[in-house]
Scaffold this motif. Sequence first.
Motif, mmCIF file in Angstrom:
data_model
loop_
_atom_site.group_PDB
_atom_site.id
_atom_site.type_symbol
_atom_site.label_atom_id
_atom_site.label_comp_id
_atom_site.label_asym_id
_atom_site.label_seq_id
_atom_site.Cartn_x
_atom_site.Cartn_y
_atom_site.Cartn_z
ATOM 1 N N ALA A 111 2.052 50.198 20.326
ATOM 2 C CA ALA A 111 2.213 50.468 21.758
ATOM 3 C C ALA A 111 3.059 51.725 21.979
ATOM 4 C CB ALA A 111 2.845 49.261 22.459
ATOM 5 N N ALA A 112 4.179 51.785 21.166
ATOM 6 C CA ALA A 112 5.033 52.970 21.292
ATOM 7 C C ALA A 112 4.289 54.233 20.871
ATOM 8 C CB ALA A 112 6.289 52.782 20.443
ATOM 9 N N ASN A 113 3.428 54.052 19.819
ATOM 10 C CA ASN A 113 2.647 55.206 19.366
ATOM 11 C C ASN A 113 1.683 55.678 20.444
ATOM 12 O OD1 ASN A 113 1.764 57.140 17.574
ATOM 13 N ND2 ASN A 113 0.176 55.812 16.724
ATOM 14 N N GLU A 114 1.080 54.691 21.118
ATOM 15 C CA GLU A 114 0.184 55.070 22.222
ATOM 16 C C GLU A 114 0.957 55.796 23.324
ATOM 17 O OE1 GLU A 114 -1.683 51.523 23.497
ATOM 18 O OE2 GLU A 114 -2.952 51.323 21.702
ATOM 19 N N GLU A 115 2.164 55.232 23.637
ATOM 20 C CA GLU A 115 2.985 55.921 24.647
ATOM 21 C C GLU A 115 3.403 57.314 24.170
ATOM 22 O OE1 GLU A 115 6.284 53.463 25.538
ATOM 23 O OE2 GLU A 115 5.093 51.851 26.469
ATOM 24 N N LEU A 116 3.786 57.374 22.857
ATOM 25 C CA LEU A 116 4.194 58.664 22.303
ATOM 26 C C LEU A 116 3.045 59.670 22.324
ATOM 27 C CD1 LEU A 116 6.355 60.334 20.895
ATOM 28 C CD2 LEU A 116 5.560 59.401 18.717
ATOM 29 N N GLN A 117 1.841 59.155 22.024
ATOM 30 C CA GLN A 117 0.681 60.046 22.049
ATOM 31 C C GLN A 117 0.435 60.562 23.463
ATOM 32 O OE1 GLN A 117 -2.792 58.271 20.344
ATOM 33 N NE2 GLN A 117 -4.015 60.154 20.490
ATOM 34 N N ALA A 118 0.576 59.618 24.434
ATOM 35 C CA ALA A 118 0.405 60.044 25.830
ATOM 36 C C ALA A 118 1.489 61.057 26.211
ATOM 37 C CB ALA A 118 0.456 58.830 26.756
ATOM 38 N N THR A 119 2.743 60.739 25.759
ATOM 39 C CA THR A 119 3.840 61.680 26.055
ATOM 40 C C THR A 119 3.609 63.023 25.375
ATOM 41 O OG1 THR A 119 5.349 59.790 26.181
ATOM 42 C CG2 THR A 119 6.334 61.981 25.961
ATOM 43 N N THR A 120 3.088 62.956 24.115
ATOM 44 C CA THR A 120 2.812 64.195 23.394
ATOM 45 C C THR A 120 1.772 65.035 24.122
ATOM 46 O OG1 THR A 120 3.330 63.086 21.309
ATOM 47 C CG2 THR A 120 2.071 65.144 21.186
ATOM 48 N N GLU A 121 0.744 64.353 24.622
ATOM 49 C CA GLU A 121 -0.286 65.081 25.371
ATOM 50 C C GLU A 121 0.315 65.722 26.620
ATOM 51 O OE1 GLU A 121 -3.294 62.242 26.130
ATOM 52 O OE2 GLU A 121 -4.062 62.215 24.060
ATOM 53 N N GLU A 122 1.193 64.924 27.307
ATOM 54 C CA GLU A 122 1.855 65.487 28.485
ATOM 55 C C GLU A 122 2.741 66.672 28.094
ATOM 56 O OE1 GLU A 122 3.993 62.405 30.373
ATOM 57 O OE2 GLU A 122 2.208 61.281 31.016
ATOM 58 N N MET A 123 3.480 66.514 26.946
ATOM 59 C CA MET A 123 4.356 67.597 26.500
ATOM 60 C C MET A 123 3.551 68.830 26.102
ATOM 61 S SD MET A 123 7.249 65.624 24.253
ATOM 62 C CE MET A 123 8.040 67.157 23.825
ATOM 63 N N GLU A 124 2.377 68.598 25.468
ATOM 64 C CA GLU A 124 1.535 69.736 25.116
ATOM 65 C C GLU A 124 1.072 70.468 26.364
ATOM 66 O OE1 GLU A 124 -1.557 68.196 22.720
ATOM 67 O OE2 GLU A 124 -0.342 68.041 20.890
ATOM 68 N N ALA A 125 0.674 69.658 27.387
ATOM 69 C CA ALA A 125 0.261 70.289 28.639
ATOM 70 C C ALA A 125 1.426 71.038 29.279
ATOM 71 C CB ALA A 125 -0.287 69.221 29.600
ATOM 72 N N THR A 126 2.615 70.366 29.262
ATOM 73 C CA THR A 126 3.799 71.025 29.820
ATOM 74 C C THR A 126 4.170 72.269 29.019
ATOM 75 O OG1 THR A 126 4.616 68.863 30.537
ATOM 76 C CG2 THR A 126 6.203 70.676 30.501
ATOM 77 N N ASN A 127 4.030 72.160 27.682
ATOM 78 C CA ASN A 127 4.346 73.299 26.825
ATOM 79 C C ASN A 127 3.419 74.476 27.114
ATOM 80 O OD1 ASN A 127 5.731 74.650 24.794
ATOM 81 N ND2 ASN A 127 4.226 74.047 23.247
ATOM 82 N N GLU A 128 2.142 74.164 27.337
ATOM 83 C CA GLU A 128 1.195 75.231 27.688
ATOM 84 C C GLU A 128 1.593 75.873 29.012
ATOM 85 O OE1 GLU A 128 -2.651 73.521 27.695
ATOM 86 O OE2 GLU A 128 -2.766 73.291 25.508
ATOM 87 N N MET A 131 4.610 77.962 28.333
ATOM 88 C CA MET A 131 4.243 79.199 27.648
ATOM 89 C C MET A 131 3.614 80.190 28.620
ATOM 90 S SD MET A 131 2.757 77.819 23.994
ATOM 91 C CE MET A 131 2.359 79.473 23.469
ATOM 92 N N ALA A 132 2.752 79.647 29.497
ATOM 93 C CA ALA A 132 2.143 80.531 30.499
ATOM 94 C C ALA A 132 3.218 81.089 31.428
ATOM 95 C CB ALA A 132 1.088 79.770 31.292
ATOM 96 N N THR A 133 4.157 80.212 31.855
ATOM 97 C CA THR A 133 5.244 80.666 32.722
ATOM 98 C C THR A 133 6.136 81.664 31.996
ATOM 99 O OG1 THR A 133 5.231 78.519 33.831
ATOM 100 C CG2 THR A 133 7.157 79.920 34.180
ATOM 101 N N SER A 134 6.402 81.372 30.695
ATOM 102 C CA SER A 134 7.223 82.286 29.909
ATOM 103 C C SER A 134 6.571 83.651 29.780
ATOM 104 C CB SER A 134 7.487 81.689 28.529
ATOM 105 O OG SER A 134 8.244 82.576 27.739
ATOM 106 N N ASP A 135 5.248 83.647 29.566
ATOM 107 C CA ASP A 135 4.521 84.928 29.489
ATOM 108 C C ASP A 135 4.606 85.676 30.813
ATOM 109 O OD1 ASP A 135 3.861 84.442 26.904
ATOM 110 O OD2 ASP A 135 1.882 83.590 27.373
ATOM 111 N N GLU A 136 4.456 84.909 31.902
ATOM 112 C CA GLU A 136 4.552 85.558 33.218
ATOM 113 C C GLU A 136 5.954 86.118 33.442
ATOM 114 O OE1 GLU A 136 3.407 82.712 36.107
ATOM 115 O OE2 GLU A 136 1.289 82.674 35.515
#
Length: 511
Positions: A111-128, A131-136
């Motif tokens: 369950a935690a892994n599923e939550e972590l995976q969801a969080t990771t996906e959110e973090m990847e989206a946030t990271n993107e 990165m886009a904001t940082s480039d700007e």
Amino acid sequence: MRKVRVLRHTKKACDINRQPTSLTEASRRIVPPPTVRNIRRGHITEGMRTVNHIEAAPWEEGVAQAQRTQERQILNKNNRFFSALKRANRLLSEVRERESELQAINEEMEAANEELQATTEEMEATNEELMATSDELRMAGDYARNLIEASLDAMVTIGLDGRIMDVNAETEVITGRSREELVGSDFSDNFTNPDHAGAAFEEARKKGLVRNYPLEIQHRDGHVTPVLYNSRVYRDASGKVRGVFASARDISEQKKTEGKLKQLLTELKGSQAQLVHAGKMGAMGAMTAGIAHELNNPIMGILNFIQYCLKHTDDADKRFSVLKDAEQEVLRCSDIVQNLLTFSRMEQEGEEEFQQGDLDEILRRVRKLLAYRIKADNIQVTRHMDPKTPHVWMKENNIQQVVLNLMDNAIDSIHQTEKKEIHVDLRPEGHHVQLSIRDTGCGIPEENQEKIFDPFFTTKSEGQGTGLGLSICHSIVSAHGGQIICESTPGKGSTFKVLLPMDKRREEKTV
């Protein structure tokens, strides 16, 4: 003795010898005690012997002892097995409990892994997004930096403590110092007047804005650059003032242009003054020409009559002295008329031609003419001539009259002073020759210095001057394409400078 057959394989013996198959069977197993009776399993040895009167053989005790040892070993082995089985069963229970716990933990981890995976996906989206904001932000920062570096003005970021935080390339050029030297230094140290620079910074801090504050930046090599200082405070997201952003615009060219404009304005005013003076001179010349022409003939007639009377009057006659006084006054009137004629330019150009003349020779002649007055008043006259001074293209008689008038005025000015000195200097000055006559006389009041070249203006007492001498000098020098300048300090003396072009013909071509 009869041998009795003993059954070796009885059911009870088999039960004793075989290994227990379960914990229940092992717990129920009854191990017979190690007695003589049970030496031979499955048989009632003691009863048989009693009935049959059979005695125990000697070897049977050894056999019985061996059997007891074997049974004891088997019993110990069974006991160890039972203990091991109990331990195994306990461990199995613990393993099953641990398996249950691990299963629960595994489920939680899944369950935690599923939550972590969801969080990771959110973090990847946030990271993107980051990165886009940082480039700007980087692009915006690069754009802002390029704008600052492209500016032709010196730009500086100043902290609230007055120390420089950042500079652009133009600041390094205008100060002669590198960015590493400037960052961290006091902002006001780069100006010729640090107090004024500090006042401008404080004004920007208090008011939030400063416009066109005049300052001067001191370069490392010593030269000074005039600038207009502009600054504005900058704030953080909360609105708190974090520092001052300042720029300094180089106005050296503007200053040069202003200087040229001032010079042109001065020249224009001088030209206007010359035009006004020329107009006054023209009007005055037309009037004086008529007066001089009308007076000249009757004065000459009066002079002739007086000289005729003097010729036929004895020196002892009291009328002789009266006639001499009359002759002197008529001659003075004649000189005035001649000055008026000169002033009005009644002389024709062909009367005297321009020619190469030696100003030093003219000075010697004038000194000879004034030798009596110089000696009588005990005046010290010094003369200095630069050996490189060339001859001047001039009308000698007119220039001699100029020198004579200036020397005469100098002698008059030191008549009442204790220090009686006249210094004459002759030297080349560009395309001109400069003649300076400096005296240690009373000087000219400042309010009269602009009027001394006006016709009939004089500071001498009545009867001692006509006010035409300097006007005539000005007219003659102007006719030669030159310039006459007066510098005077009341109570210390005056200096008259006459600038004459070396080549009149060259001067005529440029006019």
